[in-house]
Motif scaffolding. Structure first.
Motif, PDB file in Angstrom:
ATOM      1  N   ALA A 148      29.460  47.354  24.298  1.00 28.96           N
ATOM      2  CA  ALA A 148      30.072  46.018  24.284  1.00 28.96           C
ATOM      3  C   ALA A 148      29.560  45.197  25.470  1.00 28.96           C
ATOM      4  N   SER A 149      29.475  45.821  26.643  1.00 28.97           N
ATOM      5  CA  SER A 149      28.969  45.131  27.850  1.00 28.97           C
ATOM      6  C   SER A 149      27.539  44.679  27.655  1.00 28.97           C
ATOM      7  N   LYS A 150      26.736  45.551  27.058  1.00 27.78           N
ATOM      8  CA  LYS A 150      25.315  45.210  26.858  1.00 27.78           C
ATOM      9  C   LYS A 150      25.169  44.014  25.924  1.00 27.78           C
ATOM     10  N   VAL A 151      25.968  43.981  24.874  1.00 32.23           N
ATOM     11  CA  VAL A 151      25.904  42.858  23.925  1.00 32.23           C
ATOM     12  C   VAL A 151      26.253  41.553  24.655  1.00 32.23           C
ATOM     13  N   VAL A 152      27.337  41.578  25.411  1.00 36.60           N
ATOM     14  CA  VAL A 152      27.786  40.360  26.094  1.00 36.60           C
ATOM     15  C   VAL A 152      26.729  39.893  27.096  1.00 36.60           C
ATOM     16  N   ALA A 153      26.181  40.822  27.859  1.00 39.17           N
ATOM     17  CA  ALA A 153      25.164  40.462  28.857  1.00 39.17           C
ATOM     18  C   ALA A 153      23.942  39.845  28.172  1.00 39.17           C
ATOM     19  N   ASP A 173      42.182  52.355  23.361  1.00 41.64           N
ATOM     20  CA  ASP A 173      42.683  51.556  24.472  1.00 41.64           C
ATOM     21  C   ASP A 173      41.878  50.258  24.591  1.00 41.64           C
ATOM     22  N   ILE A 174      42.442  49.187  24.085  1.00 37.64           N
ATOM     23  CA  ILE A 174      41.707  47.903  24.047  1.00 37.64           C
ATOM     24  C   ILE A 174      41.469  47.354  25.450  1.00 37.64           C
ATOM     25  N   LYS A 175      42.283  47.773  26.418  1.00 41.29           N
ATOM     26  CA  LYS A 175      42.159  47.259  27.788  1.00 41.29           C
ATOM     27  C   LYS A 175      40.787  47.603  28.375  1.00 41.29           C
ATOM     28  N   VAL A 176      40.288  48.776  28.026  1.00 44.18           N
ATOM     29  CA  VAL A 176      38.994  49.233  28.543  1.00 44.18           C
ATOM     30  C   VAL A 176      37.875  48.311  28.040  1.00 44.18           C
ATOM     31  N   ILE A 177      37.936  47.966  26.769  1.00 43.46           N
ATOM     32  CA  ILE A 177      36.902  47.095  26.177  1.00 43.46           C
ATOM     33  C   ILE A 177      37.048  45.673  26.744  1.00 43.46           C
ATOM     34  N   ALA A 178      38.279  45.204  26.866  1.00 46.06           N
ATOM     35  CA  ALA A 178      38.521  43.849  27.383  1.00 46.06           C
ATOM     36  C   ALA A 178      37.946  43.700  28.789  1.00 46.06           C
ATOM     37  N   ASP A 183      33.867  41.823  32.641  1.00 48.65           N
ATOM     38  CA  ASP A 183      32.965  42.155  33.752  1.00 48.65           C
ATOM     39  C   ASP A 183      31.512  41.819  33.442  1.00 48.65           C
ATOM     40  N   SER A 184      31.159  41.790  32.159  1.00 47.13           N
ATOM     41  CA  SER A 184      29.760  41.470  31.860  1.00 47.13           C
ATOM     42  C   SER A 184      29.561  39.991  31.533  1.00 47.13           C
ATOM     43  N   GLY A 185      30.574  39.166  31.775  1.00 47.58           N
ATOM     44  CA  GLY A 185      30.353  37.716  31.747  1.00 47.58           C
ATOM     45  C   GLY A 185      31.000  36.943  30.617  1.00 47.58           C
ATOM     46  N   ALA A 186      31.830  37.574  29.790  1.00 44.16           N
ATOM     47  CA  ALA A 186      32.500  36.831  28.706  1.00 44.16           C
ATOM     48  C   ALA A 186      33.317  35.685  29.305  1.00 44.16           C
ATOM     49  N   ASP A 187      33.312  34.526  28.631  1.00 44.50           N
ATOM     50  CA  ASP A 187      34.075  33.378  29.121  1.00 44.50           C
ATOM     51  C   ASP A 187      35.491  33.368  28.552  1.00 44.50           C
ATOM     52  N   VAL A 232      45.891  42.653  26.414  1.00 47.73           N
ATOM     53  CA  VAL A 232      44.638  42.065  26.930  1.00 47.73           C
ATOM     54  C   VAL A 232      44.966  40.961  27.935  1.00 47.73           C
ATOM     55  N   PHE A 233      45.971  40.139  27.641  1.00 45.01           N
ATOM     56  CA  PHE A 233      46.373  39.072  28.568  1.00 45.01           C
ATOM     57  C   PHE A 233      46.684  39.637  29.954  1.00 45.01           C
ATOM     58  N   LYS A 234      47.350  40.797  29.980  1.00 40.27           N
ATOM     59  CA  LYS A 234      47.728  41.387  31.277  1.00 40.27           C
ATOM     60  C   LYS A 234      46.533  42.025  31.991  1.00 40.27           C
ATOM     61  N   THR A 235      45.446  42.256  31.250  1.00 40.82           N
ATOM     62  CA  THR A 235      44.307  42.989  31.805  1.00 40.82           C
ATOM     63  C   THR A 235      43.221  42.085  32.375  1.00 40.82           C
ATOM     64  N   VAL A 236      43.025  40.901  31.765  1.00 36.10           N
ATOM     65  CA  VAL A 236      41.883  40.057  32.166  1.00 36.10           C
ATOM     66  C   VAL A 236      42.346  38.717  32.746  1.00 36.10           C
ATOM     67  N   LYS A 237      41.408  38.045  33.423  1.00 39.69           N
ATOM     68  CA  LYS A 237      41.711  36.715  33.980  1.00 39.69           C
ATOM     69  C   LYS A 237      41.209  35.601  33.073  1.00 39.69           C
TER      70      LYS A 237
END
Ligand SMILES: Cc1cc2nc3c(=O)[nH]c(=O)nc-3n(C[C@H](O)[C@H](O)[C@H](O)COP(=O)(O)O)c2cc1C
Length: 305
Positions: A148-153, A173-178, A183-187, A232-237
Motif C-alpha cells: 500500500a505504501s509503495k502504491v501511494v509513493a 487491523d485497518i489502523k496499520v494500513i491507514a 506515512d507515504s504521503g496520502a493527502d 481510522v480517524f483516531k489513527t491519522v491526522k
C-alpha cells in the motif's frame, strides 16, 4: 442564518461534504436527469484503468438483505477516453471531480497518475488499492501495508494533485494500513470499499454471481463502516472521508460525528437517484434545527464516556 457547509480535504475545498462514490454514479452526467449534480461537493468517477475494460461475466449484481453484491470487474472506458470524453464536461462543474483509479501493478498506478496530471481542474485522484498486484504474485495491495505504501509513493511521485487513498475493510487491523498510507504521503483517506462476500443458488448449487466472489455494499455494511471510519480517524491526522451504507442525512451525520470530514453516497444512488441531494438538504435542515453554523463543528465530536 448563513450556513457554512464548505469542508477542506487538505488543499482541496469542497462546497459541501456530500460526495458520490465510485462505481455508483457513472461519470455524473447520467444523473443530470434526476438532480442538479453541480450542487454536490464532489463526484468520484467509475474506477478508471489504463485500458478500457468490459468487466466480468453476468450475473454480476445481486440484491441481498439490506444491501447488494457486485462483481462488475472494473468495466470502464479507460483513462484516455475518460480524458477526451468525460473530463471536458466534468471540469465545468462546481462539484469537484475525483478520478478513482485502479491498477494491477505499482508501475501502472504511476502511469495512470501521470496521465491525469495535466487535468488542472480535477479535485484529486482517489486511489483504489483493493486489487491484486499481478506482477508480484497477486498480493492484494490494499491488505499489505508495504505494498500500500509503495502504491501511494508511486502515485505521489507522478502527480501534483491531491491523493485520496481508498481503503478496503477486508483486513484484520485497518489502523496499520491507514498509518502506512499516511506515512507515504496520502493527502486523505476514504473508506470503506465493499466487504468480500458470495451467494449460493440452492437449486443449482452454483454461485449466484458468475465471478463467485463479490463485494457487499449498502445499509447492511453501515455499522462496520462506522467502526472503521472511527478507528481510522483516531489513527491519522489527514482528513477522512467515510462511506458504507449511507442512504440519508442521519447516516451521513453519524459518519461525520465519528470523524469523517466528508462522506460518499454509493449504493443508495442505485435505488434512489435523488439520495445525494436529499442528504445535502437533510444536513442543512439538521444544521438549522440544531443551530449549527459550521458543519466542520460536528466532525469527530463522538462522545464515548
Ligand atoms: C456497483 C458498484 C460498483 C463499484 N465500483 C467501484 C469502483 O470502480 N471503484 C471503487 O473504488 N469502488 C467501487 N465501488 C465501491 C463503492 O464506491 C463504495 O466504496 C461501497 O459500495 C460502499 O459504499 P455504499 O455502501 O454506500 O455503496 C462500487 C460499488 C458498487 C455497488
Amino acid at each position: 442564518m448563513g450556513l457554512n457547509l464548505k469542508v477542506k480535504l487538505g488543499n482541496v475545498e469542497l462546497q459541501n461534504p456530500v460526495m458520490t462514490a465510485s462505481g455508483t454514479f457513472g461519470y455524473g452526467d447520467e444523473f443530470n436527469d434526476y438532480i442538479d449534480i453541480n450542487r454536490l461537493g464532489a463526484i468520484s468517477v467509475k474506477g478508471t484503468t489504463i485500458k478500457e475494460r468490459q468487466g466480468n461475466k453476468i450475473p454480476r449484481i445481486l440484491e441481498t438483505p439490506s444491501g447488494m453484491l457486485n462483481a462488475i470487474g472494473f468495466q470502464n472506458i479507460g483513462v484516455d477516453r475518460f480524458i477526451k470524453e468525460k473530463y471536458p464536461y466534468l471540469q465545468t462543474l462546481d462539484a469537484k471531480t475525483f478520478v478513482n483509479i485502479t491498477a494491477n501493478s505499482i508501475e501502472e498506478f504511476g502511469e495512470l497518475a501521470k496521465k491525469l496530471d495535466d487535468l488542472d481542474k480535477i479535485g484529486g485522484i482517489e486511489v483504489n488499492i483493493s486489487c491484486p498486484n499481478i506482477k508480484e504474485g497477486g498480493i492484494n495491495m490494499g491488505t499489505d501495508p508495504i505494498m500500500a505504501s509503495k502504491v501511494v509513493a508511486e502515485v505521489k511521485k507522478n502527480t501534483k494533485h491531491h491523493v485520496m487513498v481508498k481503503l478496503t475493510p477486508n483486513v484484520t487491523d485497518i489502523k496499520v494500513i491507514a498509518k502506512a498510507v499516511e506515512d507515504s504521503g496520502a493527502d486523505s483517506i476514504s473508506l470503506i470499499n465493499t466487504l468480500v462476500g458470495m451467494a449460493v443458488d440452492l437449486k443449482t448449487r452454483r454461485p449466484k454471481i458468475a465471478n463467485v466472489i463479490a463485494g457487499l455494499s449498502g445499509p447492511a455494511i453501515k455499522p462496520v463502516a462506522l467502526r472503521l471510519t472511527w478507528e481510522v480517524f483516531k489513527t491519522v491526522k489527514i482528513p477522512v472521508v467515510g462511506m458504507g451504507g449511507i442512504e440519508n442525512a442521519t447516516d451521513a451525520l453519524e459518519f461525520m460525528i465519528v470523524g469523517a470530514r466528508a462522506i460518499q453516497v454509493g449504493t443508495a444512488n442505485l435505488y434512489n437517484p435523488l439520495a445525494s441531494i436529499e442528504i445535502l438538504e437533510g444536513i442543512e435542515k439538521y444544521m438549522i434545527e440544531n443551530n449549527i453554523k459550521d458543519i466542520n463543528d460536528i466532525v469527530g465530536t463522538f462522545k464515548v464516556d
